[in-house]
Design a protein around this motif. Structure first.
Motif, PDB file in Angstrom:
ATOM      1  N   GLN A  69      61.609  23.119  83.285  1.00  0.00           N
ATOM      2  CA  GLN A  69      61.434  22.640  81.907  1.00  0.00           C
ATOM      3  C   GLN A  69      59.973  22.714  81.465  1.00  0.00           C
ATOM      4  O   GLN A  69      59.585  22.090  80.476  1.00  0.00           O
ATOM      5  CB  GLN A  69      61.933  21.197  81.817  1.00  0.00           C
ATOM      6  CG  GLN A  69      63.367  20.996  82.252  1.00  0.00           C
ATOM      7  CD  GLN A  69      63.546  19.748  83.097  1.00  0.00           C
ATOM      8  OE1 GLN A  69      62.948  18.717  82.827  1.00  0.00           O
ATOM      9  NE2 GLN A  69      64.366  19.831  84.137  1.00  0.00           N
ATOM     10  N   LEU A  70      59.157  23.464  82.195  1.00  0.00           N
ATOM     11  CA  LEU A  70      57.713  23.514  81.934  1.00  0.00           C
ATOM     12  C   LEU A  70      57.424  24.236  80.625  1.00  0.00           C
ATOM     13  O   LEU A  70      57.875  25.361  80.401  1.00  0.00           O
ATOM     14  CB  LEU A  70      57.016  24.219  83.097  1.00  0.00           C
ATOM     15  CG  LEU A  70      55.486  24.176  83.109  1.00  0.00           C
ATOM     16  CD1 LEU A  70      54.996  22.754  83.339  1.00  0.00           C
ATOM     17  CD2 LEU A  70      54.955  25.104  84.206  1.00  0.00           C
ATOM     18  N   VAL A  71      56.668  23.575  79.742  1.00  0.00           N
ATOM     19  CA  VAL A  71      56.215  24.148  78.475  1.00  0.00           C
ATOM     20  C   VAL A  71      54.787  23.683  78.253  1.00  0.00           C
ATOM     21  O   VAL A  71      54.472  22.507  78.447  1.00  0.00           O
ATOM     22  CB  VAL A  71      57.103  23.713  77.290  1.00  0.00           C
ATOM     23  CG1 VAL A  71      56.566  24.277  75.984  1.00  0.00           C
ATOM     24  CG2 VAL A  71      58.544  24.160  77.493  1.00  0.00           C
ATOM     25  N   PHE A  72      53.907  24.595  77.820  1.00  0.00           N
ATOM     26  CA  PHE A  72      52.487  24.268  77.651  1.00  0.00           C
ATOM     27  C   PHE A  72      52.162  23.869  76.214  1.00  0.00           C
ATOM     28  O   PHE A  72      52.888  24.197  75.272  1.00  0.00           O
ATOM     29  CB  PHE A  72      51.619  25.450  78.077  1.00  0.00           C
ATOM     30  CG  PHE A  72      51.646  25.706  79.557  1.00  0.00           C
ATOM     31  CD1 PHE A  72      50.833  24.979  80.421  1.00  0.00           C
ATOM     32  CD2 PHE A  72      52.511  26.656  80.093  1.00  0.00           C
ATOM     33  CE1 PHE A  72      50.856  25.199  81.782  1.00  0.00           C
ATOM     34  CE2 PHE A  72      52.534  26.890  81.461  1.00  0.00           C
ATOM     35  CZ  PHE A  72      51.712  26.155  82.306  1.00  0.00           C
ATOM     36  N   PHE A  73      51.039  23.161  76.067  1.00  0.00           N
ATOM     37  CA  PHE A  73      50.441  22.776  74.788  1.00  0.00           C
ATOM     38  C   PHE A  73      51.328  21.828  73.959  1.00  0.00           C
ATOM     39  O   PHE A  73      51.226  21.790  72.732  1.00  0.00           O
ATOM     40  CB  PHE A  73      50.088  24.012  73.951  1.00  0.00           C
ATOM     41  CG  PHE A  73      49.333  25.060  74.696  1.00  0.00           C
ATOM     42  CD1 PHE A  73      48.110  24.785  75.284  1.00  0.00           C
ATOM     43  CD2 PHE A  73      49.870  26.337  74.858  1.00  0.00           C
ATOM     44  CE1 PHE A  73      47.414  25.760  75.992  1.00  0.00           C
ATOM     45  CE2 PHE A  73      49.190  27.309  75.562  1.00  0.00           C
ATOM     46  CZ  PHE A  73      47.960  27.015  76.142  1.00  0.00           C
ATOM     47  N   VAL A  74      52.164  21.077  74.633  1.00  0.00           N
ATOM     48  CA  VAL A  74      53.061  20.185  73.889  1.00  0.00           C
ATOM     49  C   VAL A  74      52.308  18.937  73.424  1.00  0.00           C
ATOM     50  O   VAL A  74      51.382  18.462  74.087  1.00  0.00           O
ATOM     51  CB  VAL A  74      54.276  19.770  74.744  1.00  0.00           C
ATOM     52  CG1 VAL A  74      55.163  20.956  75.043  1.00  0.00           C
ATOM     53  CG2 VAL A  74      53.843  19.082  76.031  1.00  0.00           C
ATOM     54  N   LYS A  75      52.728  18.423  72.291  1.00  0.00           N
ATOM     55  CA  LYS A  75      52.181  17.174  71.766  1.00  0.00           C
ATOM     56  C   LYS A  75      53.209  16.057  71.819  1.00  0.00           C
ATOM     57  O   LYS A  75      52.858  14.885  71.636  1.00  0.00           O
ATOM     58  CB  LYS A  75      51.744  17.375  70.310  1.00  0.00           C
ATOM     59  CG  LYS A  75      50.613  18.371  70.140  1.00  0.00           C
ATOM     60  CD  LYS A  75      50.350  18.649  68.674  1.00  0.00           C
ATOM     61  CE  LYS A  75      49.931  17.397  67.921  1.00  0.00           C
ATOM     62  NZ  LYS A  75      49.618  17.690  66.499  1.00  0.00           N
ATOM     63  N   GLN A  76      54.461  16.427  72.120  1.00  0.00           N
ATOM     64  CA  GLN A  76      55.530  15.446  72.049  1.00  0.00           C
ATOM     65  C   GLN A  76      56.717  15.931  72.879  1.00  0.00           C
ATOM     66  O   GLN A  76      56.985  17.136  72.952  1.00  0.00           O
ATOM     67  CB  GLN A  76      55.960  15.254  70.588  1.00  0.00           C
ATOM     68  CG  GLN A  76      56.983  14.174  70.341  1.00  0.00           C
ATOM     69  CD  GLN A  76      57.395  14.140  68.861  1.00  0.00           C
ATOM     70  OE1 GLN A  76      57.559  15.189  68.224  1.00  0.00           O
ATOM     71  NE2 GLN A  76      57.537  12.950  68.321  1.00  0.00           N
ATOM     72  N   VAL A  77      57.411  14.987  73.514  1.00  0.00           N
ATOM     73  CA  VAL A  77      58.678  15.285  74.197  1.00  0.00           C
ATOM     74  C   VAL A  77      59.703  14.281  73.677  1.00  0.00           C
ATOM     75  O   VAL A  77      59.556  13.076  73.883  1.00  0.00           O
ATOM     76  CB  VAL A  77      58.549  15.182  75.734  1.00  0.00           C
ATOM     77  CG1 VAL A  77      59.910  15.431  76.393  1.00  0.00           C
ATOM     78  CG2 VAL A  77      57.518  16.169  76.260  1.00  0.00           C
ATOM     79  N   VAL A  78      60.736  14.804  73.019  1.00  0.00           N
ATOM     80  CA  VAL A  78      61.739  13.964  72.382  1.00  0.00           C
ATOM     81  C   VAL A  78      63.121  14.431  72.828  1.00  0.00           C
ATOM     82  O   VAL A  78      63.378  15.627  72.934  1.00  0.00           O
ATOM     83  CB  VAL A  78      61.647  14.039  70.844  1.00  0.00           C
ATOM     84  CG1 VAL A  78      62.709  13.163  70.192  1.00  0.00           C
ATOM     85  CG2 VAL A  78      60.261  13.645  70.375  1.00  0.00           C
ATOM     86  N   GLY A  79      64.003  13.481  73.086  1.00  0.00           N
ATOM     87  CA  GLY A  79      65.349  13.880  73.472  1.00  0.00           C
ATOM     88  C   GLY A  79      66.203  12.701  73.867  1.00  0.00           C
ATOM     89  O   GLY A  79      65.918  11.536  73.547  1.00  0.00           O
TER      90      GLY A  79
END
Length: 277
Positions: free
Chosen positions: A124-134
């Motif tokens: 689930q790796l994603v770069f430069f994120v500012k938010q994780v919602v779910g």
């Protein structure tokens, strides 16, 4: 059947029908012209009328008698019999209710931790994120028992870290574990700062049952968790400084210190990564 035999059957039927009609016509006038004096006729008529009224009275009373008998039969039933019927019907109602509330599960949302591993699949790796919602849902396949004190360790559901080589240096995470005593899952806000663990306090832990769906929001201000009407919010510690250039979404992880004692499944739906940049 041959044509001759069919014609014979048909002709015989017509003859029988004609004979029956003739007998009926012959008998009808004889019955109406039967001899007798006026007094006998009057008595006969009065007796017939009385019989007819008696039959009508009986016909009117019969339904009432049947109703009374039915009421008496129902009144004779004991409360235990009625309760037994209610108990017999309840499991069917409850099973239908359980079936109607059972959540739909998309196989694409499945997260799996293989037995003996800690890292979950798929990545689930994603770069430069500012938010994780779910949102996420634990099932019977998510339960586990380590049979030691590691049962109280927190697993990592998702979150944001700011140090790629040391994800546990500075991180914002949703943590979870299974409580074997209450048979409920527990979720809470969890931070790493300078390798220190800032774990959920007792009043920051939310208990979630099997198949209970909860939501989360992780951003640079803090962590928000919600299950039903219960909401927990915990802001970032004062010394934790987010940096979007080094930020990445954390992969799901079992532990703690122990590896998964069995293959563990749960379901998680994440907001598309391109909406969190």
């Amino acid at each position: 059947m041959s044509g001759e035999r069919l014609a014979g059957w048909f002709g015989g039927g017509l003859v029988a029908l004609g004979v029956g009609l003739a007998i009926g016509i012959a008998n009808a006038p004889a019955a109406s012209a039967a001899p007798g004096n006026s007094s006998d006729s009057a008595s006969t008529h009065r007796g017939a009328a009385s019989s007819a009224r008696g039959a009508q009275t009986t016909a009117r009373r019969a339904p009432a008698a049947r109703v009374s008998q039915a009421v008496a039969t129902r009144s004779a039933q004991t409360p235990q019999q009625a309760a037994g019927v209610a108990r017999a019907a309840r499991p069917q109602v409850e099973s239908r209710a359980a079936a109607s509330t059972s959540p739909a599960r998309n196989p694409l949302d499945a997260i799996v931790m293989l037995k003996g591993w800690q890292l979950a699949l798929p990545p689930q790796l994603v770069f430069f994120v500012k938010q994780v919602v779910g949102s996420a849902t634990f099932t019977d396949d998510t339960k586990y028992d380590l049979h030691n004190v590691d049962q109280y360790d927190w697993n990592k559901l998702t979150g944001i870290s700011f140090t790629l080589l040391h994800p546990d240096d500075n991180a914002i995470m949703v943590a979870w574990r299974y409580n074997v005593d209450t048979q409920m899952f527990e979720i809470g806000p969890y931070y790493n700062m300078d390798f220190a663990r800032i774990m959920p306090t007792d009043d920051e832990i939310i208990s979630v049952p099997v198949d209970g769906k909860f939501t989360f929001n992780v951003d640079y201000q803090g962590i928000t968790l919600r299950y039903g009407d219960t909401v927990v919010y915990k802001p970032l510690p004062a010394g934790l400084h987010p940096n979007q250039l080094s930020a990445f979404r954390i992969n799901s992880w079992f532990g703690g210190t122990s590896n998964a004692p069995k293959t563990i499944w749960y379901y998680m739906q994440l907001k598309p990564w391109w909406l969190t940049l």
